[in-house]
Design an enzyme around this catalytic site. Structure first.
Site, PDB file in Angstrom:
ATOM      1  N   GLU A   1       1.227  -0.834  -0.085  1.00  0.00           N
ATOM      2  CA  GLU A   1      -0.271   0.202   0.398  1.00  0.00           C
ATOM      3  C   GLU A   1       0.773   1.704  -0.068  1.00  0.00           C
ATOM      4  OE1 GLU A   1      -0.298  -2.415   1.737  1.00  0.00           O
ATOM      5  OE2 GLU A   1      -2.523  -3.355   1.111  1.00  0.00           O
TER       6      GLU A   1
ATOM      7  N   PHE B   1      -9.209  -2.262   1.619  1.00  0.00           N
ATOM      8  CA  PHE B   1     -10.140  -2.302   2.339  1.00  0.00           C
ATOM      9  C   PHE B   1      -9.767  -0.660   3.298  1.00  0.00           C
ATOM     10  CE2 PHE B   1     -11.100  -5.976   1.990  1.00  0.00           C
ATOM     11  CZ  PHE B   1     -12.717  -6.827   2.199  1.00  0.00           C
TER      12      PHE B   1
ATOM     13  N   HIS C   1     -11.519  -4.866   8.939  1.00  0.00           N
ATOM     14  CA  HIS C   1     -12.161  -5.216   7.484  1.00  0.00           C
ATOM     15  C   HIS C   1     -12.886  -4.016   7.398  1.00  0.00           C
ATOM     16  CE1 HIS C   1      -9.765  -8.510   6.424  1.00  0.00           C
ATOM     17  NE2 HIS C   1     -10.407  -8.332   5.005  1.00  0.00           N
TER      18      HIS C   1
END
Ligand SMILES: Cc1ncc(C[n+]2csc(CCOP(=O)(O)OP(=O)(O)O)c2C)c(N)n1
Ligand SMILES: Cc1ncc(C[n+]2csc(CCOP(=O)(O)OP(=O)(O)O)c2C)c(N)n1
Ligand SMILES: [Mg+2]
Ligand SMILES: [Mg+2]
Lengths: 396, 336, 396, 336
Positions: free
Chosen positions: B70, B93, B139
């Site tokens: 990420e 997420f 999540h």
């Protein structure tokens, strides 16, 4: 090398288990590391004494002269910087004297259409590509004028948070390809910085996405007080490239002709769609971490001693004089020209006005949000009030 | 965006995820510089199918999978933005945005500032957020307050399909970085008529969901439907609730909030983030600063708790505010 | 292999520059990757058909049998898991059938005093070290009883945020050394996860600090829909170890005897102070990403076809039968015992009570803060109220 | 901590950085499980010398340099904590905590929770924060609100040498993770008498710095001396200011704040973090929820602005609240 003044390796062994250490310990690691720094597995063009060891790698004479000019400009900045700092005319800055070949030889392989992502220590690289000296001085004077990045260059501002520039270079490189150009992105990082996760992610992204990047890892032996050998057990950081399926090169970082040669190859490969390269320039931070740092807290004179003989400026100078490409007289002209350029830039930097209070809220968004408008009004109200208070005091 | 020969008119009934897909499709078609990337956004079309079919339609150069990292997704996007593209990154997420926070806090919001607008980053980062659908650990996080506290980035959270489309197109066309959080709970649970074509909803304007004179309920994203239900129940009891869907946290539409609170004199704020130092606190602080003379009751925050969001199906709704809790807060400020 | 159904490589070339791609393109990268997966540079003990290729690596017969038992337990969990999921008796979970050798052979090299850092997919590893089946079922039933980690084990809860376990394993390993033990820490990661920065930082820390770690990189070909070759340009992930100066091993991940052998070596090296090792187990995710995933969206049947013939359970089974270490009858007993164990665990999991509302605030701090106390009171008030409302409704 | 034969008594006059060094020294001596690590903390003793001499005294196993990677510094600390050590990590500047936020948000605060107390993390993360001393870009950040919004971690920010020592010893002995932010501005600017030996200040109790009946000023860390100066000026004008040094943001001592605001009816909150969604907003929200009936004026937040902290010496004090700005806010709530 006086091992007792160097920071000892951070090896948290419990005394009880000390005897279990049958594996190569840190003395061995250090010896291996030191050996690797001198080993012949680095690309070298000029020996430390200036003699040519790889005739085939020599760039054109004009290029060699230009590399010398740029190294001199860089060194001049560094040397004058120290003086200006002591005079209180420059803020704290990270010196790079002794690392000119590593910064100039690499950056010189770019054109003005390419991207340069420098760290705080890479003034030499930025100046080579054309970052105005005045802006650079302004930056280290903590003036927002150091933040005015020239519109005709793709030199990014110095990166302070370490390693963050690496993934960004991948994006700029990819964007160039998407836009159909042959431009590349070059990013710098230090030996310490190469321990950060961003280093890994960037090299892997660049490989996977075939980004035209050239990653320069300047191994200058130290991350502030931590020596490279305590930063990693690896003795050859260029081998990290293997783990990403991309080429890795180790080069004598004090040999501008060698750094130029390997970088130009990498740049050409990137331009022609061949993807990224990792280049480790083996050099040394002979200077303190910043002009305000006192390295005697963590290293001895002996640690740095060997490196004076490897000085990159002297090395190329000897070669140019020997090869008849430069005379003492032509060098003197060059140095005078460089000094003149610098003093003009200094005068320009001196002419930059101090920032105004509300400037700190400029350029946050294209359009200031209502919140920022309100905050600006607060600042203006306060400082206008203060100024008039000040004025009336002075008038009284 | 270039005008098409015959601009499409009318509406189409669609879910929020379809509306997002539509917006992305339109942006890709209208502007060559738009690029979409992230984990599994290519062939698979994203774990929620928000990018479904876009790679097939617009090509692998425009819509592509990245390696799993990420920080580099955002970092690369920053580089693309520097070089003149409009990067639209998907983070799988919101709870997996955390590895990218260094790139975000260190650079995304600072680039225009530290180059005096020589560079600006027209980047959009989309991420599904919030709970209500029994996802595994981490999540269902709601980290919007962190981004709202980051100078130089905008934060947008739609609550309807039409808003999702209109705000996303505005975000992609915004010259500055925009976080676009999409409530997982709303992806497929509601359908509505969404204008076709290049529909825009301006960033920075709240939406009055219901009008009422007694209590103002301020919320956004997944909490809007919760607040609406509570408002409907309150209406039965004769209490007029003004539900404000903030739509954008940064910049926040303070005027709409203050005007409403000035009228009702009562404020309930609803988010599903942990209690301490959530964005609900910012809303409360703004009201306490700017509308205190109108307040007839304490401000009440209805939020998640100071514990991680529970992945336990059986008790998930204890954590995530539900209409009952909001209704109770409405009663509380009425009875004060 | 049907290239047209596999996700195409994410290569953002502008059409205008397509012809610049003189470098190996992605077809070549894929071919190289595929070749590397079958190449002889992996440690292998049993051929896919169960014949012994490295007699010298064979563990003791009892160990081989134990490995088989553990692989069977793991497979049983996976198979029953699918059924229970379809029956609505288990939540969504990530299956691992086909990866048993990679998980069991590695974890079996540990003792209960060692640390295990598993990902969400490593149920097989956790069960091998003794994580109770009932707790594991509870975890995938979204019950807090799945969070009650046994006091006599150092098996950590499944890691959901990818790669975060790696640096933590370094810390646990160092702590053991500091406390004078010979215990080690083993951490798992996937091919996808190895792209994260935490992977790099952890391997480098472990090398630099000489931490007794064993890093297992399960290369199962996929990160959800992204194939390994799109994840990286490297074809041999074990070579990343070189970049940290630590040993790297590539092993056939469907050969439990091979994974056990290389892991035991790494564990022994770590125990005796030799530092960390990276082990890449080459395996395959024959199953969907989770039981709720539909892989036909991103890969074809043909992609997975070759891997059935490499099944790790069948492979060891054939060997044990051939070597006379197991008979069909003794195997039947084993399977019956495993089934009985599982059903008992299932019954235990069924007996776990549902969580109570206020439980979501338990165990945040040793002492709940005033804020948490207040929040707990809010929850209790609400739910007691609701319960009584419910009760009175039911009574009415 | 084990009791020494003759517990030392008395005080020593020292700076905050000396007090921190003293606390670390005492913790290392008292408890074998305490380990200190970070960038340059070993031979060099840290860039601010907070760990000066500790490696020489306690050995390279107890106090050691790590490679340059903040995520791994925190991640490794978590692992050490799991395995029974008491890790005390130094992050060189709070602005460089960002790469570690994934480890922090994903794990540090969740570990006890997700193992039902089978594991807990008695980790301390120290970081210099805040401005006022002309540091370069990103060296003056104040990210405390992010941590305060993270369930399961405590946040402590001392404002005096004695508190720094007492709170740090409490933090190291706390069974749960504690962030310990040290105002760079205060490291060497004040000296005071600090109790010798194992002196503890409890986490979670605010400190009444000055007493007064008219206005409550709530602050912490580097803003306390600023608030004090403003209070002194106000006292000259006959305004009684009660300055509350929060000391710990999580858990926050709400009672002390509410009691004071109930008395004064006026609240000014001072931090140097950016305005939107800072911890000041949480304090304002708590007051608006629990003490609104006592408020005689709007709550006023005196904070940094919604831009990055400026590294420009000439205008740094425009951004960072100064006594004048706080005094103005005090007047504002008085004049309302
Ligand atoms: C993310 C981050 N962590 C810490 C620092 C503080 N810091 C500044 S320079 C430095 C050492 C960097 O060493 P190296 O990467 O080798 O580069 P060099 O200074 O030798 O050029 C550190 C730790 C920082 N700027 N950014
Ligand atoms: C930090 C983070 N990013 C994204 C995800 C979502 N996610 C879950 S599994 C997965 C793929 C992982 O692939 P790999 O590491 O190869 O492991 P495998 O699933 O094959 O076992 C992704 C992207 C996550 N859990 N954590
Ligand atoms: Mg260095
Ligand atoms: Mg995988």
């Amino acid at each position: 090398m006086t091992p007792d003044t160097r920071p000892a390796a951070p090896q948290p062994h419990a005394p009880a288990t000390e005897s279990q250490d049958t594996a190569p310990g840190y003395a061995a690691a250090q010896a291996a590391y030191d050996a690797a720094q001198d080993s012949g597995d680095m690309v070298q063009c000029l020996a430390p004494d200036g003699t040519v060891v790889r005739e085939d790698l020599l760039p054109e004479p004009a290029t060699r002269l230009e590399l010398y000019r740029q190294m001199r400009r860089a060194r001049h900045f560094d040397e004058r910087g120290w003086v200006l700092y002591r005079q209180g005319r420059l803020g704290v800055f990270p010196p790079f004297g002794g690392m000119e070949a590593s910064q100039v030889g690499t950056a010189a392989a770019l054109t003005k259409d390419d991207w340069l992502f420098p760290t705080y220590r890479d003034t030499g690289a930025a100046l080579t590509l054309g970052l105005p000296i005045a802006r650079t001085l302004a930056y280290w004077r903590t003036s927002p004028h150091g933040w005015h990045m020239p519109a005709d260059l793709k030199v990014l501002p110095f990166y302070i948070p370490i390693a963050t520039q690496y993934p960004q270079a991948v994006g700029a490189a990819l964007a160039e390809r998407r836009q159909g150009t042959r431009n590349v992105a070059m990013a710098f990082i230090g030996d310490g910085g190469s321990s950060e996760g961003d280093f890994h992610e960037a090299l892997n992204f660049a490989g996977a996405l075939n980004a035209p990047c050239v990653f320069i890892l300047q191994n200058n032996g130290w991350a502030i007080s931590v020596p490279t050998r305590a930063q990693t057990r690896a003795t050859d950081l260029s081998r990290r490239a293997d783990g990403y399926g991309i080429p890795g090169v180790r080069v004598d970082g004090n040999d501008a002709l060698a750094t130029y040669h390997v970088t130009r190859e990498a740049v050409e490969r990137a331009r022609s769609g061949g993807g990224p390269t990792l280049i480790e320039t083996v050099t040394y931070r002979v200077k303190p971490h910043t002009v305000a740092d006192d390295p005697s807290r963590y290293r001895s004179e002996a640690d740095t001693a060997g490196w004076d003989a490897k000085d990159p400026v002297t090395r190329l100078r000897t070669h140019l004089l020997n090869a008849g490409l430069m005379t003492e007289a032509s060098e003197a002209d060059l140095l005078a020209e460089i000094a003149t350029e610098f003093e003009a830039a200094l005068a320009e930097a001196d002419s930059y006005p101090e920032p105004t209070p509300a400037e700190i809220l400029d350029h946050v968004f294209a359009e200031p949000t209502p919140q920022l408008q309100k905050q600006r009004a607060e600042i203006l109200a306060e400082h206008t009030a203060q100024d008039s208070a000040q004025n009336s005091k002075e008038q009284a | 965006m270039t005008a098409t020969a015959t601009p499409p008119t009318g509406t189409r009934n669609m879910t929020m995820v379809a509306a997002i897909n539509d917006a992305l499709d339109i942006a890709l078609a209208a502007d060559d510089t738009v690029h979409i990337f992230g984990e599994d956004v290519g062939v698979m079309g994203g774990v929620f199918r928000a990018t479904d079919g876009l790679q097939a339609k617009h090509g692998e150069g425009r819509v592509f999978d990245t390696p799993l990292a990420e920080a580099a997704i955002v970092g690369m996007g920053i580089g693309m933005g520097l070089a003149g593209l409009k990067p639209v990154a998907e983070i799988q997420f919101a709870g997996f945005l955390y590895p990218a926070l260094d790139q975000i806090l260190s650079h995304l919001g600072r680039y225009r500032h530290r180059t005096r607008s020589r560079y600006h980053l027209p980047m959009v980062i989309r991420a599904p957020y919030g709970g209500g659908v029994h996802t595994p650990e981490q999540h269902a996080d709601s980290p919007e307050a962190i981004l709202a506290h980051t100078p130089g980035v905008k934060v947008v959270i739609p609550s309807t399909p039409a808003d999702a489309k209109g705000l996303l197109l505005s975000a992609i066309n915004d010259p500055d970085p925009v976080f676009f959080f999409e409530a997982i709970k709303l992806y497929r649970s509601v359908k509505e008529d969404v204008p076709v074509g290049d529909y825009r909803v301006p960033i920075g304007k709240a939406r009055l969901v219901t009008q009422g004179d007694d209590v103002t309920v301020i919320c956004y994203g997944g909490m809007v439907e919760v607040a609406q239900k509570a408002a409907a129940a309150a209406a039965q009891a004769g209490i007029g609730v003004e539900v404000i869907d903030l739509r954008t946290l940064v910049p926040m539409d303070t005027d709409t909030v203050i005007t409403s609170v000035a009228k009702t004199g009562r404020a309930v704020i609803v988010t599903e983030a942990p209690r301490t130092a959530g964005f609900h606190s910012e809303i409360a602080a703004v009201i306490a600063e700017e509308a205190i003379e109108h307040l007839r009751a304490p401000i009440v925050r209805v939020t998640g708790f100071d514990a991680p969001y529970p992945p336990f199906t059986a008790v998930e709704d204890v954590y995530r505010p539900n209409p009952l809790r909001v209704a109770k807060a409405i009663r509380q400020v009425m009875d004060y």
